[in-house]
Design a protein around this motif. Structure first.
Motif, PDB file in Angstrom:
ATOM      1  N   MET A 267       0.843  -1.195   0.000  1.00 25.24           N
ATOM      2  CA  MET A 267       0.000   0.000   0.000  1.00 25.24           C
ATOM      3  C   MET A 267       0.878   1.245   0.000  1.00 25.24           C
ATOM      4  O   MET A 267       1.801   1.359   0.803  1.00 25.24           O
ATOM      5  CB  MET A 267      -0.919  -0.001   1.232  1.00 25.24           C
ATOM      6  N   TYR A 268       0.577   2.151  -0.885  1.00 27.63           N
ATOM      7  CA  TYR A 268       1.318   3.405  -0.992  1.00 27.63           C
ATOM      8  C   TYR A 268       0.529   4.525  -0.311  1.00 27.63           C
ATOM      9  O   TYR A 268      -0.643   4.352   0.023  1.00 27.63           O
ATOM     10  CB  TYR A 268       1.620   3.703  -2.461  1.00 27.63           C
ATOM     11  N   PRO A 269       1.153   5.676  -0.063  1.00 27.33           N
ATOM     12  CA  PRO A 269       0.503   6.713   0.767  1.00 27.33           C
ATOM     13  C   PRO A 269      -0.796   7.260   0.178  1.00 27.33           C
ATOM     14  O   PRO A 269      -0.793   8.135  -0.686  1.00 27.33           O
ATOM     15  CB  PRO A 269       1.575   7.813   0.854  1.00 27.33           C
ATOM     16  N   VAL A 270      -1.892   6.721   0.641  1.00 21.42           N
ATOM     17  CA  VAL A 270      -3.221   7.229   0.298  1.00 21.42           C
ATOM     18  C   VAL A 270      -3.656   8.243   1.347  1.00 21.42           C
ATOM     19  O   VAL A 270      -4.284   9.255   1.041  1.00 21.42           O
ATOM     20  CB  VAL A 270      -4.241   6.072   0.224  1.00 21.42           C
ATOM     21  N   ILE A 271      -3.309   7.964   2.583  1.00 19.05           N
ATOM     22  CA  ILE A 271      -3.611   8.849   3.711  1.00 19.05           C
ATOM     23  C   ILE A 271      -2.341   9.621   4.021  1.00 19.05           C
ATOM     24  O   ILE A 271      -1.296   9.035   4.344  1.00 19.05           O
ATOM     25  CB  ILE A 271      -4.079   8.032   4.927  1.00 19.05           C
ATOM     26  N   ALA A 272      -2.398  10.938   3.913  1.00 19.46           N
ATOM     27  CA  ALA A 272      -1.182  11.751   3.992  1.00 19.46           C
ATOM     28  C   ALA A 272      -0.492  11.655   5.341  1.00 19.46           C
ATOM     29  O   ALA A 272       0.735  11.558   5.413  1.00 19.46           O
ATOM     30  CB  ALA A 272      -1.521  13.207   3.674  1.00 19.46           C
ATOM     31  N   ASP A 273      -1.255  11.675   6.429  1.00 16.55           N
ATOM     32  CA  ASP A 273      -0.664  11.612   7.763  1.00 16.55           C
ATOM     33  C   ASP A 273      -0.162  10.189   8.026  1.00 16.55           C
ATOM     34  O   ASP A 273      -0.937   9.229   7.998  1.00 16.55           O
ATOM     35  CB  ASP A 273      -1.702  12.018   8.805  1.00 16.55           C
ATOM     36  N   GLN A 274       1.130  10.052   8.292  1.00 17.20           N
ATOM     37  CA  GLN A 274       1.708   8.716   8.428  1.00 17.20           C
ATOM     38  C   GLN A 274       1.130   7.941   9.603  1.00 17.20           C
ATOM     39  O   GLN A 274       0.882   6.735   9.510  1.00 17.20           O
ATOM     40  CB  GLN A 274       3.230   8.826   8.569  1.00 17.20           C
ATOM     41  N   ALA A 275       0.925   8.634  10.722  1.00 16.56           N
ATOM     42  CA  ALA A 275       0.379   7.942  11.894  1.00 16.56           C
ATOM     43  C   ALA A 275      -1.044   7.472  11.629  1.00 16.56           C
ATOM     44  O   ALA A 275      -1.427   6.346  11.965  1.00 16.56           O
ATOM     45  CB  ALA A 275       0.425   8.859  13.110  1.00 16.56           C
TER      46      ALA A 275
ATOM     47  N   SER B 115      -5.487  18.766  -5.108  1.00 18.29           N
ATOM     48  CA  SER B 115      -6.263  17.709  -4.478  1.00 18.29           C
ATOM     49  C   SER B 115      -6.956  18.243  -3.236  1.00 18.29           C
ATOM     50  O   SER B 115      -6.669  19.352  -2.767  1.00 18.29           O
ATOM     51  CB  SER B 115      -5.354  16.543  -4.087  1.00 18.29           C
ATOM     52  N   LEU B 116      -7.857  17.452  -2.685  1.00 21.95           N
ATOM     53  CA  LEU B 116      -8.564  17.869  -1.477  1.00 21.95           C
ATOM     54  C   LEU B 116      -7.588  18.031  -0.312  1.00 21.95           C
ATOM     55  O   LEU B 116      -7.698  18.983   0.480  1.00 21.95           O
ATOM     56  CB  LEU B 116      -9.641  16.849  -1.132  1.00 21.95           C
ATOM     57  N   THR B 117      -6.619  17.125  -0.206  1.00 25.43           N
ATOM     58  CA  THR B 117      -5.617  17.238   0.852  1.00 25.43           C
ATOM     59  C   THR B 117      -4.776  18.496   0.680  1.00 25.43           C
ATOM     60  O   THR B 117      -4.503  19.226   1.643  1.00 25.43           O
ATOM     61  CB  THR B 117      -4.706  15.994   0.863  1.00 25.43           C
ATOM     62  N   GLU B 118      -4.364  18.769  -0.545  1.00 20.95           N
ATOM     63  CA  GLU B 118      -3.576  19.973  -0.816  1.00 20.95           C
ATOM     64  C   GLU B 118      -4.379  21.232  -0.538  1.00 20.95           C
ATOM     65  O   GLU B 118      -3.831  22.236  -0.070  1.00 20.95           O
ATOM     66  CB  GLU B 118      -3.096  19.957  -2.266  1.00 20.95           C
ATOM     67  N   TYR B 119      -5.683  21.167  -0.813  1.00 29.68           N
ATOM     68  CA  TYR B 119      -6.524  22.325  -0.521  1.00 29.68           C
ATOM     69  C   TYR B 119      -6.550  22.602   0.984  1.00 29.68           C
ATOM     70  O   TYR B 119      -6.512  23.765   1.411  1.00 29.68           O
ATOM     71  CB  TYR B 119      -7.944  22.091  -1.037  1.00 29.68           C
ATOM     72  N   GLY B 120      -6.576  21.563   1.794  1.00 27.21           N
ATOM     73  CA  GLY B 120      -6.499  21.754   3.234  1.00 27.21           C
ATOM     74  C   GLY B 120      -5.205  22.429   3.646  1.00 27.21           C
ATOM     75  O   GLY B 120      -5.181  23.277   4.548  1.00 27.21           O
ATOM     76  N   GLN B 121      -4.110  22.068   2.975  1.00 25.96           N
ATOM     77  CA  GLN B 121      -2.826  22.715   3.257  1.00 25.96           C
ATOM     78  C   GLN B 121      -2.853  24.180   2.854  1.00 25.96           C
ATOM     79  O   GLN B 121      -2.277  25.035   3.539  1.00 25.96           O
ATOM     80  CB  GLN B 121      -1.715  21.969   2.522  1.00 25.96           C
TER      81      GLN B 121
END
Length: 420
Positions: free
Chosen positions: A39-47, A272-278
Motif C-alpha cells: 500500500m502506498y501513501p493514500v492517507i497523507a498523515d503517516q500515523a 487535491s482535497l488534501t492539498e486544498y487543506g494545506q
C-alpha cells in the motif's frame, strides 16, 4: 449520507458484512493462505495511515481467520523501480496499489493477472469510468478502490485586492496575468519539476487545448501538435510575463512552502482535497476557495482511480484469498471509511459523498470533468522525455515548438523500442 461512525466501527462493519461472502457461509477459508499487499501513501498523515491499515488488516483477518494478510506500507520514492524489480524477481506482493498508466505498463510485461472474477457480482456498482481506467483488452486488471480528482484552487484575497474576478478560462488567466504581475504576484503556481507527474502539470493544459499525449491507437505520440504548442506557449507566455513563479520550471509539487502558500501566486490549476487543506492552513479559510477546472477549447482536469491489482507473483493456490481481500476493500463501508480518512472520492455509485462540505462538493462536481489520462506501457518513459523539454521552454532555452518536436523525436524512439 449515513450517520457518522468511527473509522474502526466502519471497518469492523465491513468485516462483518464480508464474513459470509468472503469466507463462505461457515466462515472458513481455504486454510493457511498468506496475502501480501503493498500500500502506498493514500492517507497523507503517516500515523493515521498506519492506524487505518493496521485496523483494516486486523479486521480482515478476524473475518477470514485462515488468511494471513500483510499490508506493507511503502513510499512513493522510486515506486516504479521497486514494483518492476519485485515482478522480475517474483518475490514481491500478491496485491499492489497502482495507477491506470502503471497498470498498462505492468500488463504489457505480463506482471498482472485479471481480477474480473473478484468483482463479478458487484461490477454494476462501480462508476463505468472507474472500471474503464483498469480495463485492458476487455479484462479488468485492477479493482478501483478510490478516485482522485484535481481542480483549481484560488487565493481569493489576492484577486479581491486587485479588483479581479477569479479566472475560470484561459482568456481570464491571460487577462489577470499582467495586472497581478505589476504587483509582483504570479497569477498561477506551476510545478515544473520532474517530481511532479505531467498528469498534474502540463497534460491538463494539453487536454484543455484539445490535444492528446498519444494517438488513439497508442502507436505514436500526438503532443507535438498545434494544440500541444498552444498549451505550452500559454505557459511560456505566462513565464515571460512574470505570471508564473520565477522557479516554475523546477518547483516541486508540494503546496506547503510553495509560492501559492506564501502569497506569491494567486491560484493553482490542479489541486487535491488534501492539498486544498494545506492551502487553507497557509492562507486562511477565508482566502482559500476551490473552483472548477479551467476551460480552454475544452474544460477538463485530471482524475484517476487507485487500483488494487493482482500481480503475477500470486500463486493459484492463494488466488481466492487474494480475491477475498479485493472484495473486502471494494465494499461501500470500506470505501466510505477510506475516503473519509484520505480525502478521496468513491468509485461506487452506492457510496455517498458528503456534499455538505463545499470543498468535497466542488471535488465531486469536478469528477464529472475528470480524465484518467492516457495509459500506455510507455507513458512514464514518454513523461521522462517530455518533462525536461518543457523545462527548457520555460527557461527560454527552446521555443515551444522546438521543445515538443525534440521530445516527440525521443518519444518515438521509445515507442519503437517498447512496441512488440
Amino acid at each position: 449520507m449515513t450517520a457518522p461512525r468511527t473509522r474502526h466501527a466502519i471497518v469492523a462493519a465491513t468485516a462483518t458484512a464480508l464474513t459470509l461472502s468472503a469466507c463462505g457461509a461457515d466462515g472458513s477459508g481455504d486454510g493457511g493462505q498468506e496475502v501480501t499487499l503493498w500500500m502506498y501513501p493514500v492517507i497523507a498523515d503517516q500515523a493515521a495511515s498506519k492506524e487505518f491499515w493496521d485496523t483494516a488488516e486486523a479486521d480482515f483477518e478476524k473475518a477470514n481467520p485462515d488468511v494471513d494478510l500483510a499490508i506493507e506500507l511503502q513510499t512513493f520514492d522510486k515506486r516504479d523501480a521497486q514494483i518492476s524489480a519485485a515482478l522480475a524477481a517474483g518475490s514481491g506482493p500478491d496485491l499492489v496499489l497502482i495507477t491506470p498508466d502503471q497498470a498498462a505498463t505492468y500488463h504489457a510485461i505480463g506482471g498482472l493477472l485479471p481480477v474480473d472474477d473478484a468483482v463479478a457480482d458487484i461490477r454494476d456498482a462501480f462508476y463505468p469510468a472507474a472500471l474503464d481506467s483498469a480495463t485492458i483488452e476487455d479484462e479488468l486488471f485492477g479493482v478501483p478502490i478510490f478516485q482522485n480528482v484535481f481542480t483549481t484552487a484560488y487565493n481569493t484575497a489576492i484577486f479581491e485586492d486587485a479588483g479581479l474576478a477569479l479566472p475560470r478560462t484561459w482568456d481570464d488567466l491571460r487577462a489577470a496575468a499582467p495586472e497581478l504581475a505589476k504587483e509582483g504576484i504570479a497569477v498561477m503556481d506551476y510545478a515544473g519539476s520532474p517530481e511532479q507527474t505531467l498528469n498534474l502539470s502540463f497534460y491538463p493544459f494539453l487536454w484543455q487545448a484539445g490535444g492528446h499525449v498519444f494517438t488513439d491507437d497508442g502507436a505514436d505520440v500526438a503532443f507535438d501538435s498545434p494544440e500541444g504548442a498552444e498549451a505550452l506557449q500559454l505557459l511560456v507566455d505566462l513565464q515571460q510575463e512574470g505570471a508564473l513563479p520565477p522557479d516554475a520550471a523546477t518547483d516541486g509539487p508540494a503546496v506547503e512552502g510553495a509560492p501559492i502558500a506564501r502569497g506569491e501566486a494567486a491560484m493553482r490549476a490542479t489541486t487535491s482535497l488534501t492539498e486544498y487543506g494545506q492551502l487553507q492552513a497557509a492562507v486562511g479559510d477565508d482566502s482559500a476557495a476551490l473552483g472548477q477546472p479551467l476551460t480552454g477549447a475544452e474544460q477538463v482536469t485530471y482524475g484517476n482511480a487507485g487500483l488494487l491489482s493482482l500481480t503475477s507473483i500470486n500463486d493459484e493456490s492463494n488466488r481466492q484469498a487474494a480475491y477475498d481481500v479485493l472484495a473486502f476493500m471494494s465494499t461501500p463501508d470500506f470505501q466510505e471509511s477510506l475516503n473519509a480518512a484520505a480525502g478521496n472520492l468513491p468509485t461506487r455509485t452506492d457510496v455517498a459523498v458528503d456534499d455538505s462540505d463545499p470543498a468535497v462538493a466542488s471535488m465531486a462536481e469536478a469528477l464529472e470533468l475528470a480524465y484518467p489520462g492516457e495509459p500506455s506501457p510507455a507513458s512514464r518513459q514518454v513523461m521522462a522525455a517530455l518533462a525536461p523539454k518543457i523545462q527548457a521552454a520555460l527557461r527560454g532555452d527552446m521555443s515551444a515548438e522546438e521543445a515538443l518536436a525534440a521530445a516527440a523525436e525521443e518519444s518515438r524512439q521509445i515507442l519503437a523500442n517498447t512496441q512488440p
